[in-house]
Design a protein around this motif. Structure first.
Motif, PDB file in Angstrom:
ATOM      1  N   GLY A 184       0.811  -1.210   0.000  1.00 56.50           N
ATOM      2  CA  GLY A 184       0.000   0.000   0.000  1.00 56.50           C
ATOM      3  C   GLY A 184       0.846   1.263   0.000  1.00 56.50           C
ATOM      4  O   GLY A 184       2.023   1.255   0.352  1.00 56.50           O
ATOM      5  N   ASP A 194      -4.361  -0.330   4.099  1.00 54.39           N
ATOM      6  CA  ASP A 194      -3.847  -1.687   4.253  1.00 54.39           C
ATOM      7  C   ASP A 194      -3.008  -2.085   3.058  1.00 54.39           C
ATOM      8  O   ASP A 194      -3.283  -1.682   1.919  1.00 54.39           O
ATOM      9  CB  ASP A 194      -5.012  -2.668   4.367  1.00 54.39           C
ATOM     10  CG  ASP A 194      -5.608  -2.722   5.754  1.00 54.39           C
ATOM     11  OD1 ASP A 194      -5.249  -3.638   6.507  1.00 54.39           O
ATOM     12  OD2 ASP A 194      -6.449  -1.867   6.067  1.00 54.39           O
ATOM     13  N   GLU A 196      -2.119  -5.504   0.764  1.00 52.84           N
ATOM     14  CA  GLU A 196      -3.173  -6.365   0.204  1.00 52.84           C
ATOM     15  C   GLU A 196      -2.654  -7.711  -0.282  1.00 52.84           C
ATOM     16  O   GLU A 196      -1.487  -7.849  -0.640  1.00 52.84           O
ATOM     17  CB  GLU A 196      -3.829  -5.671  -1.000  1.00 52.84           C
ATOM     18  CG  GLU A 196      -4.273  -4.249  -0.774  1.00 52.84           C
ATOM     19  CD  GLU A 196      -4.662  -3.553  -2.080  1.00 52.84           C
ATOM     20  OE1 GLU A 196      -4.794  -4.239  -3.124  1.00 52.84           O
ATOM     21  OE2 GLU A 196      -4.817  -2.320  -2.064  1.00 52.84           O
ATOM     22  N   ALA A 214      -6.763  -0.594  -1.091  1.00 49.15           N
ATOM     23  CA  ALA A 214      -7.347  -1.656  -0.254  1.00 49.15           C
ATOM     24  C   ALA A 214      -8.855  -1.787  -0.450  1.00 49.15           C
ATOM     25  O   ALA A 214      -9.555  -2.277   0.431  1.00 49.15           O
ATOM     26  CB  ALA A 214      -7.014  -1.443   1.216  1.00 49.15           C
ATOM     27  N   LYS A 237      -7.071  -8.060   3.468  1.00 49.72           N
ATOM     28  CA  LYS A 237      -6.305  -6.914   3.933  1.00 49.72           C
ATOM     29  C   LYS A 237      -5.259  -7.413   4.919  1.00 49.72           C
ATOM     30  O   LYS A 237      -5.556  -8.215   5.805  1.00 49.72           O
ATOM     31  CB  LYS A 237      -7.226  -5.902   4.613  1.00 49.72           C
ATOM     32  CG  LYS A 237      -8.257  -5.274   3.676  1.00 49.72           C
ATOM     33  CD  LYS A 237      -9.116  -4.278   4.422  1.00 49.72           C
ATOM     34  CE  LYS A 237     -10.132  -3.626   3.504  1.00 49.72           C
ATOM     35  NZ  LYS A 237     -10.959  -2.618   4.228  1.00 49.72           N
TER      36      LYS A 237
END
Length: 339
Positions: A184, A194, A196, A214, A237
């Motif tokens: 991210g 978040d 991923e 996210a 996440k």
């Protein structure tokens, strides 16, 4: 380190500076790329005792040769802007051949320019191209994508878009779809967005970057007049700034049967969070292309109380005996996990 009951960790190889991505040869050779040392190594455990007693330096003076892949006896190495092939490599570890350049048209930008590569079930070589920035929108469609090509470097195409920086992926053993990690963006705070794990089910899909992160965080600069529903949301996440890199679906027989439904993900760890996050190997339980549960598999590289670290996991590679290897670019070590 702490692991589930019945598991042990040992050292497979040490002194492998900045050990990053790994690939397995047909004869059991473990190939290791790196991002900072500009070298590629081959590790051989000839007596199969779980320790690599021979280390071969295959190449040096390369440009961030992070990615390694093996197919039909040949080793493929990804530099920033080109892909190299070392033919019949396992027969020539003592005297590796000069590499053939099969493709040299990738961007030369080094920001997120290091690459993870792997061959898919379609026989094509998959090569990501990270965004050349923290957050930006480039006119070149290669940036923030995953590309693919034939083994000879022909027919290169962008497979999926909107991928900020993936440094690890694997194909689902049942659906055949591509699962990949994505790091991210930075500078939005400690806890957003978040990182991923995503799944690509067909060519041409867009995973949001730089517009959405996210699946549900609109970018303050590029998200205006866009809708989250127009992009593919992650299936898992991972937490902000944990930097998920290599991943591997478990298919061996050494671990208990329940692990046949788990994928291991190396979390390299945060560099820009007020309290560190990541620095572990997680496992995701899945059904089809859905993530059911995420939980830690190996922890201990980070002392949460003192915030000191002594390792950063990068890649996960399953060996033929069902054990797994984990590379650590901070300690220069490759660990072997057995049950």
């Amino acid at each position: 380190m702490t692991l589930p009951e019945g598991f042990q960790v040992s050292v497979f190889a040490e002194g492998i500076k900045n050990a990053r991505s790994m690939a397995l040869g047909d004869k059991g050779t473990v190939f290791v790329g790196n991002r900072k040392e500009d070298k590629v190594w081959a590790l051989v455990d000839k007596d199969e005792d779980g320790i690599a007693e021979r280390v071969y330096l295959l190449a040096k003076d390369l440009k961030m040769p992070n990615g390694v892949a093996f197919k039909d006896g040949d080793l493929y190495v990804a530099e920033v802007s080109r892909i190299l092939k070392f033919s019949n490599i396992e027969e020539n570890l003592n005297n590796p051949p000069a590499p053939e350049v099969i493709y040299d048209q990738y961007p030369t930008e080094t920001h997120h320019g290091w690459k993870y590569i792997a061959f898919g079930p379609d026989g094509k070589l998959y090569v990501p191209v990270g965004a050349p920035c923290n957050i930006c929108l480039s006119e070149d469609p290669q940036y923030a994508s995953i590309t693919r090509m034939d083994p000879d470097g022909s027919n290169m195409e962008v497979y999926v878009h909107g991928v900020r920086n993936t440094v690890g992926f694997a194909w689902h053993p049942e659906t055949g779809n591509l699962w990949f990690t994505d790091n991210g963006r930075d500078m939005m705070g400690d806890d957003i967005p978040d990182c991923e794990v995503n799944v690509a089910t067909e060519a041409g899909q867009h995973f949001g970057y730089p517009f959405w992160h996210a699946g549900d965080v609109k970018d303050p600069e590029f998200g205006k007049d866009t809708n989250a529903e127009d992009y593919i949301a992650p299936i898992q996440k991972m937490g902000a700034h944990v930097a998920p890199l290599g991943m591997s679906f478990y298919s061996g027989k050494m671990f208990p049967e329940a692990y046949k439904k788990k994928v291991f993900v190396a979390e390299h760890g945060s560099w820009n969070r007020s309290k560190k996050s990541g620095y572990k190997v997680s496992m995701i339980t899945y059904e089809g292309d859905k993530a059911i549960k995420k939980e830690p598999f190996i922890e201990g590289w980070l002392n949460d109380k003192t915030q000191k670290i002594w390792g950063r996991p990068v890649d996960v590679l399953e060996l033929k005996d069902g054990s797994i290897l984990i590379s650590d670019d901070y300690a220069g070590v490759i660990y072997r996990v057995t049950h």
